[in-house]
Design a protein around this motif. Structure first.
Motif, PDB file in Angstrom:
ATOM      1  N   GLU C  60      65.671  23.157  60.150  1.00  0.00           N
ATOM      2  CA  GLU C  60      64.334  24.308  59.319  1.00  0.00           C
ATOM      3  C   GLU C  60      63.753  23.324  60.440  1.00  0.00           C
ATOM      4  O   GLU C  60      62.302  24.034  60.299  1.00  0.00           O
ATOM      5  N   ARG C  61      63.304  22.408  60.929  1.00  0.00           N
ATOM      6  CA  ARG C  61      61.769  21.834  61.616  1.00  0.00           C
ATOM      7  C   ARG C  61      62.469  21.912  63.698  1.00  0.00           C
ATOM      8  O   ARG C  61      63.256  21.851  63.730  1.00  0.00           O
ATOM      9  N   SER C 139      56.762  39.071  56.360  1.00  0.00           N
ATOM     10  CA  SER C 139      57.118  37.852  56.790  1.00  0.00           C
ATOM     11  C   SER C 139      56.342  37.671  57.674  1.00  0.00           C
ATOM     12  O   SER C 139      54.395  37.543  58.109  1.00  0.00           O
ATOM     13  N   TYR C 147      59.626  27.389  66.850  1.00  0.00           N
ATOM     14  CA  TYR C 147      59.891  27.282  65.648  1.00  0.00           C
ATOM     15  C   TYR C 147      61.606  27.433  65.091  1.00  0.00           C
ATOM     16  O   TYR C 147      62.588  28.578  66.339  1.00  0.00           O
ATOM     17  N   SER C 151      62.312  30.071  60.841  1.00  0.00           N
ATOM     18  CA  SER C 151      60.881  30.640  60.119  1.00  0.00           C
ATOM     19  C   SER C 151      60.388  31.182  61.890  1.00  0.00           C
ATOM     20  O   SER C 151      58.874  32.225  61.855  1.00  0.00           O
ATOM     21  N   SER C 159      64.285  35.529  58.132  1.00  0.00           N
ATOM     22  CA  SER C 159      63.564  34.493  57.318  1.00  0.00           C
ATOM     23  C   SER C 159      62.685  35.366  57.358  1.00  0.00           C
ATOM     24  O   SER C 159      61.002  35.241  57.464  1.00  0.00           O
ATOM     25  N   ARG C 167      57.565  31.856  50.993  1.00  0.00           N
ATOM     26  CA  ARG C 167      59.275  31.265  52.058  1.00  0.00           C
ATOM     27  C   ARG C 167      57.736  30.607  53.082  1.00  0.00           C
ATOM     28  O   ARG C 167      57.070  30.903  53.678  1.00  0.00           O
ATOM     29  N   THR C 168      58.056  28.605  53.876  1.00  0.00           N
ATOM     30  CA  THR C 168      57.821  28.010  53.923  1.00  0.00           C
ATOM     31  C   THR C 168      58.311  28.090  55.057  1.00  0.00           C
ATOM     32  O   THR C 168      59.091  28.109  55.580  1.00  0.00           O
ATOM     33  N   TYR C 169      57.283  28.468  57.011  1.00  0.00           N
ATOM     34  CA  TYR C 169      57.045  28.488  57.930  1.00  0.00           C
ATOM     35  C   TYR C 169      56.727  27.156  58.785  1.00  0.00           C
ATOM     36  O   TYR C 169      55.768  26.854  58.111  1.00  0.00           O
ATOM     37  N   THR C 170      57.807  26.510  59.310  1.00  0.00           N
ATOM     38  CA  THR C 170      56.951  25.338  60.240  1.00  0.00           C
ATOM     39  C   THR C 170      57.096  25.845  61.445  1.00  0.00           C
ATOM     40  O   THR C 170      57.580  26.103  62.407  1.00  0.00           O
ATOM     41  N   TRP C 171      55.630  25.638  62.341  1.00  0.00           N
ATOM     42  CA  TRP C 171      55.518  25.952  63.597  1.00  0.00           C
ATOM     43  C   TRP C 171      54.952  24.685  63.977  1.00  0.00           C
ATOM     44  O   TRP C 171      54.427  23.656  63.605  1.00  0.00           O
TER      45      TRP C 171
END
Lengths: 388, 388, 388
Positions: C60-61, C139, C147, C151, C159, C167-171
């Motif tokens: 995820e990260r 998106s 990412y 993401s 995604s 939806r959660t995006y991780t930068w």
């Protein structure tokens, strides 16, 4: 008899302007030279062509190249048509010719003699030429490294190869020289035909006669893999029109001209070249690079902090750049898109993937529930899957 | 009475977002200023035009320029038509006006006052304007150096010159200032009309009202020759359409706007400018340069190793860059092509030569067997061959 | 079961060429690996689409982000039509959505989790899609920072966000790492939709789903104001077609997406982004900047002398750059044009102003005699003039 004086840049110095004459011609009064000249000039334009091939006086080798360190053979051949489109390619053997041609590598200081054999049928070259007065032939014109007029690869200098003949081109990767001010020749370059179809080789380029060249400087970082990607108008990457004609087997990708694969952590080097008539913008998902000569910054470089970091770069015809990235660094394995960011180009198929496998060479499963049939089990085999 | 508060960038700060407001307006709470304003704004768009010429309050000279170090006269004149195409040029005298106009040179720290005399007939300017509400005039807009609103050269600032009138423009080559963070103004720039035909001077540019400018920093390398080459759409280099209209006599090349000549080893400086609507890519055969401010790297520069070396550079309208090369370094004398690498541009004639003679000023014979008639004998003469 | 060997780049090594094989695959003999592979590949081209959304195995990260330092909510909403043109925008609340979306700011080392809520009606997304097989959704694809596939914001990686979902995006703003060779992620970037209408989000981009991002490095200069300007084809700056649709009130300019205002001496930061299909050239009158990561050079930097100083920069789709200037430095207050230097773009309205007030927040009067009615008197008021 033709003689002339190398005097002033035109327009001539103007009255009343203290400055303007200066930058055009310095010290003109002391340099007003009378020159004994034997001048043979050939201008190639829309009109006339000079068909000239021998060169008795111009040097064969650029200064600094005492003799070639290496020699190689290069073949220009006709490849199977792509629909009705004639395709040509360079190869180190006739059998392995391709577009792009073989990626070349030199070290600064090296000198290479490349003998080009023109195996392209005269009839094919005739079909491609746009002007019946234009000579038939192929050539090798290179960017970045040094060569004399005899290796320029142009019609006007006579340095091309008629059908069935051969010619040796000498390239010298001149090193940096603080005395002469030469910045060196290390960089990401390319080579191409400059003759097929017209005086700028437009038809040769469009048919596939080009390839990548990297010149390294001692101490440069070494990549684990190198991919040459060429962006041409109406042609997609490496003249393949998107996924439809992509040779990359989605279930078993084998590295190839449009099948870019690496394991996580491998140093992947891209050589990116623009050809044709259009601008493009090269974008790679998940990866970025420094806008330096190598795409990297190393320890302690005082400029490292000021250099732009980019993941998208404009690219015009004739431009070439390159860089190295650690595949999947921080972002992990995955299918990372690589495309022209001009939307109608990417929508038209100018898009492919960098497939980053994990350290063990596997792609983590599960990201794609719509293709369960491809969720193959794990296991080892020594059988190599061959692709065309 | 008009007053306003300089508060927040739009869109205003948003709820729920910790970050986004930050970069738009720092310390907004402490900087919420009540401003006593006398605001006179003029927006020039597709629609309205502000015809305004006097400027009582704006400063005449940019800060740092106490008084001009030099003055010069510049004339905008109509030149003979190129077919049906109206041509205009700048010159330091009416007789020497040309396109490109005179190449200007300044040193960082210098301030120059240039008086522009508009000799272009009003009737010609009328023909060129696209909107009858647009004022008649020419102007001088410069890139890179400093100038106040009164020297902006735009309609909206009122800083243009009606037919038959004159106006003085003040340019200041502001030096680098570590205190204010100014990077200085040394570089390769250009100047052009911003008024003829419409609010962006599109017709003035297309007709020829432009020229090169180089600002040097003390210690910069000095060239032996400087050539300004301008790439415009449907115009070829310096508005000459290829070899057909090239003024370069192949048998006796005299340096001129499209006749680029140098002896081997001379430091040749190029000022490259893009105008019009299209991108171009500037390519020079046999020579490459560092992608730095000057095109060179000098002794001991710690960044020298990281700078890209290039021989092809994309160039859009308004862009300008420059560099110096040692003519024929390593590659020797010859006729080195210089062209846009967009194939349909080069095929259309956007191509010329850098003629590199040997150290004695002669071109080695023998590379061109198809033109034996031009193989003139050697000999000296003091007669200067004049070309138009 | 699918297995494969990661062997050689194609084309395979060629006979007779000592060099060419080298750069493509180093130490191939020792790296001829037999790989146990579970390969799930999805190629998105003109043809097939892979509609896949869950990702069980991909991380995820990104590596380096142990957990997000901050979270934020982002909303994709439909905005009022611009004529018949559908407009979409991102906002930190549904009410504040705009185009460009909120300008984001991160520090190197930071990790942010952004939850995107798709409030765009399915019917609107249906109108925008060009292929009925293409999924409906929006998106968040970001440039520059790190990412994982989850993401990436693409259809092929699954995604994206269907209508009504989140939806959660991780930068992760990965810092520079001398060990791994990572150059860091500090820079001027942008984010955008990659899904609306087709696999490259062309319709989402054209409708307004984009915004600026700046990642700073500790020690970077801080601006007083930041403006994000986006150049798109047939759209003008920030999708506003020139002054006619500019929201900038000439008599009382309030900072906004197309109303750029600053007081003299303020550090103004520009984030410049290209979208669409065309090249542009960004030109700012009266101001120039260093072509570095930040647009500035600071004290004692050894490369400062070699960096080009520019006031015009080419900009293609996907490109982003930024810089800071001291508003009005040397040139003083005024209405400084900012436009695309492609003449038919600027003539078509791709032009606006940077309004530089004097230190007290006032614009010196008198430069415009044609608009005396706007010569408002001086005075203070706390009343804020609101603009839409």
């Amino acid at each position: 008899m033709t003689a002339w004086r190398l005097t002033e840049d035109a327009p001539p110095p103007e009255d009343g302007m203290e400055t303007s004459g200066e930058p055009r011609r310095r010290r003109s009064s002391t340099r007003l030279l009378v020159v004994a000249a034997t001048v043979l000039l050939t201008l190639v334009g829309a009109g006339g062509l000079a068909i000239a091939r021998s060169g008795a006086i111009f040097a064969e080798r650029p200064e600094g190249c005492v003799k070639p360190d290496r020699t190689m053979q290069l073949y220009a051949v006709e490849l199977p048509k792509d629909g009705t489109q004639i395709r040509l390619g360079y190869g180190t053997s006739p059998q392995t010719a391709s577009y792009p041609g073989p990626t070349m590598e030199m070290m600064e200081g090296e000198c290479v003699a490349i003998t080009l054999h023109n195996l392209v049928p005269a009839a094919t070259l005739e079909q491609l030429r746009t002007n019946p007065a234009h000579p038939l032939g192929v050539s090798l014109h290179v960017h970045g490294v040094k060569y004399t007029q005899l290796s320029d690869g142009t019609v006007q200098s006579g340095s091309f190869v008629p059908p069935g003949e051969s010619r040796t081109y000498t390239w010298y990767a001149q090193p940096r020289n603080k005395k002469t001010g030469s910045p060196g020749t290390a960089g990401y370059w390319w080579y191409h035909d400059h003759v097929v179809g017209g005086p700028h080789g437009t038809q040769g380029l469009g048919a596939g006669l080009f390839g990548g060249l990297v010149v390294r400087r001692p101490g440069d970082p070494k990549p684990d893999r190198t991919y040459t990607v060429v962006f041409g108008d109406r042609q997609s990457i490496n003249l393949r029109r998107g996924a439809a004609t992509d040779t990359c087997d989605a279930q078993n990708p084998q590295p190839g001209p449009t099948c870019l694969v690496a394991r996580k952590g491998e140093k992947v080097e891209f050589i990116v070249v623009g050809i044709g008539n259009d601008m493009h913008t090269f974008h790679l998902h998940g990866h970025s690079w420094a806008d330096t000569r190598t795409g990297t910054v190393s320890n302690g470089e005082p400029f490292a902090d000021g250099v732009p970091i980019i993941d998208n770069k404009p690219l015009g015809p004739g431009d070439s750049f390159g860089f190295q990235v650690a595949a999947g660094d921080s972002v992990g394995p995955g299918h990372w898109m690589l495309h022209c960011h001009m939307q109608f180009h990417s929508d038209g198929g100018m898009s492919t993937m960098l497939h980053v496998l994990d350290e063990s060479g596997a792609m983590p499963p599960g990201h794609d529930h719509s293709h369960p049939a491809t969720a193959a089990g794990a296991g080892a085999t020594t059988g190599q899957h061959q692709h065309n």
